[in-house]
Design an enzyme around this catalytic site. Sequence first.
Site, PDB file in Angstrom:
ATOM      1  N   CYS A 151      80.643  -1.042  34.460  1.00 30.51           N
ATOM      2  CA  CYS A 151      79.839  -1.935  33.633  1.00 30.51           C
ATOM      3  C   CYS A 151      80.231  -1.721  32.177  1.00 30.51           C
ATOM      4  CB  CYS A 151      78.349  -1.639  33.783  1.00 30.51           C
ATOM      5  SG  CYS A 151      77.694  -1.844  35.442  1.00 30.51           S
ATOM      6  N   GLU A 204      66.812  -2.363  29.507  1.00 29.00           N
ATOM      7  CA  GLU A 204      68.141  -2.972  29.560  1.00 29.00           C
ATOM      8  C   GLU A 204      67.921  -4.467  29.702  1.00 29.00           C
ATOM      9  OE1 GLU A 204      71.028  -2.959  28.467  1.00 29.00           O
ATOM     10  OE2 GLU A 204      71.912  -1.328  29.616  1.00 29.00           O
ATOM     11  N   GLU A 239      87.103   4.093  31.826  1.00 26.72           N
ATOM     12  CA  GLU A 239      86.146   4.818  32.657  1.00 26.72           C
ATOM     13  C   GLU A 239      86.774   5.413  33.911  1.00 26.72           C
ATOM     14  OE1 GLU A 239      82.580   2.718  33.583  1.00 26.72           O
ATOM     15  OE2 GLU A 239      82.291   1.980  31.537  1.00 26.72           O
ATOM     16  N   HIS A 268      80.285  -3.686  27.871  1.00 27.65           N
ATOM     17  CA  HIS A 268      79.991  -4.752  26.912  1.00 27.65           C
ATOM     18  C   HIS A 268      81.293  -5.220  26.271  1.00 27.65           C
ATOM     19  CE1 HIS A 268      76.511  -1.989  27.045  1.00 27.65           C
ATOM     20  NE2 HIS A 268      75.786  -3.089  26.998  1.00 27.65           N
ATOM     21  N   TYR A 276      69.708 -10.101  33.785  1.00 18.72           N
ATOM     22  CA  TYR A 276      68.605  -9.283  34.286  1.00 18.72           C
ATOM     23  C   TYR A 276      67.946  -8.529  33.137  1.00 18.72           C
ATOM     24  CZ  TYR A 276      71.167  -4.983  33.517  1.00 18.72           C
ATOM     25  OH  TYR A 276      71.825  -3.946  32.904  1.00 18.72           O
ATOM     26  N   HIS A 312      71.614  -9.198  25.184  1.00 18.09           N
ATOM     27  CA  HIS A 312      72.982  -9.071  24.727  1.00 18.09           C
ATOM     28  C   HIS A 312      73.952  -9.294  25.880  1.00 18.09           C
ATOM     29  CE1 HIS A 312      71.672  -5.013  25.922  1.00 18.09           C
ATOM     30  NE2 HIS A 312      72.939  -4.784  26.257  1.00 18.09           N
ATOM     31  N   GLU A 336      70.255  -7.913  29.632  1.00 16.08           N
ATOM     32  CA  GLU A 336      71.623  -8.383  29.506  1.00 16.08           C
ATOM     33  C   GLU A 336      71.894  -9.707  30.205  1.00 16.08           C
ATOM     34  OE1 GLU A 336      73.956  -4.099  29.263  1.00 16.08           O
ATOM     35  OE2 GLU A 336      73.885  -5.135  31.198  1.00 16.08           O
ATOM     36  N   TRP A 376      70.439  -3.410  38.231  1.00 21.55           N
ATOM     37  CA  TRP A 376      71.304  -4.595  38.165  1.00 21.55           C
ATOM     38  C   TRP A 376      72.153  -4.723  39.427  1.00 21.55           C
ATOM     39  CZ3 TRP A 376      71.588  -0.408  34.874  1.00 21.55           C
ATOM     40  CH2 TRP A 376      72.698   0.423  34.999  1.00 21.55           C
ATOM     41  N   HIS A 425      69.850  -0.044  22.606  1.00 13.21           N
ATOM     42  CA  HIS A 425      69.013   0.177  23.774  1.00 13.21           C
ATOM     43  C   HIS A 425      67.785   1.002  23.421  1.00 13.21           C
ATOM     44  CE1 HIS A 425      73.047  -0.606  25.560  1.00 13.21           C
ATOM     45  NE2 HIS A 425      72.320  -1.367  26.346  1.00 13.21           N
TER      46      HIS A 425
END
Length: 199
Positions: free
Chosen positions: A68, A115, A88, A70, A105, A33, A117, A162, A26
């Site tokens: 959120c 960002e 989290e 990855h 976005y 990604h 993604e 997002w 980032h």
Amino acid sequence: MTHDEHVVLVNARGEAVGTAAKTVVHGADTPLHLAFSCYVFDGEGRVLLTRRASHKRTWPGVWTNSCCGHPLPGEPLAEAVGRRLSHELGLKADDVELMLPGFAYRAVMRDGTVENEMCPVYRAVVSAEPSPNPEEVGDARWMPWKEFTDDVMCGLLAISPWCGEQVPLLAALGSDPYTWPTADPADLPPAARVPSSGT
């Protein structure tokens, strides 16, 4: 693990083109990604909102959707959702279902950090209270779904970019989040069509 964690880089068609360390991906020229967003609901029609920890690289301290993250290279998205919900928020989802397979976005912070993604959106249902990990989450609260969507779409609630784009798309699926039609995993970006480890 976070220091060695890699994200999956994709092209405009959603095909995997490599990986990069999450800790360096980032910046001002963030490559496209693979990621995901998840909206967690309880049994009362409430959605779980989280405020990103103040030391996060992107959008620190900003309220957003429940979770959120990855997927790791080779990790099915639904399993990545479960992993991040546990990490989290200390939650185990009763169901994790795909809602918006093609969402993507690009957003730019005031400091120029980007960002970028391909970010399929999932719905999860839980029957327990969250236990936020302070490394990831600064705060968490439940909010009635209709109140949340109304506030977001009227501009009364400041949220991540997002989430702001996702909410109208989710609202268009119907007023009751428990009756939203699930999407076909075949509509995911090609890089995300990883067979479940349970099959």
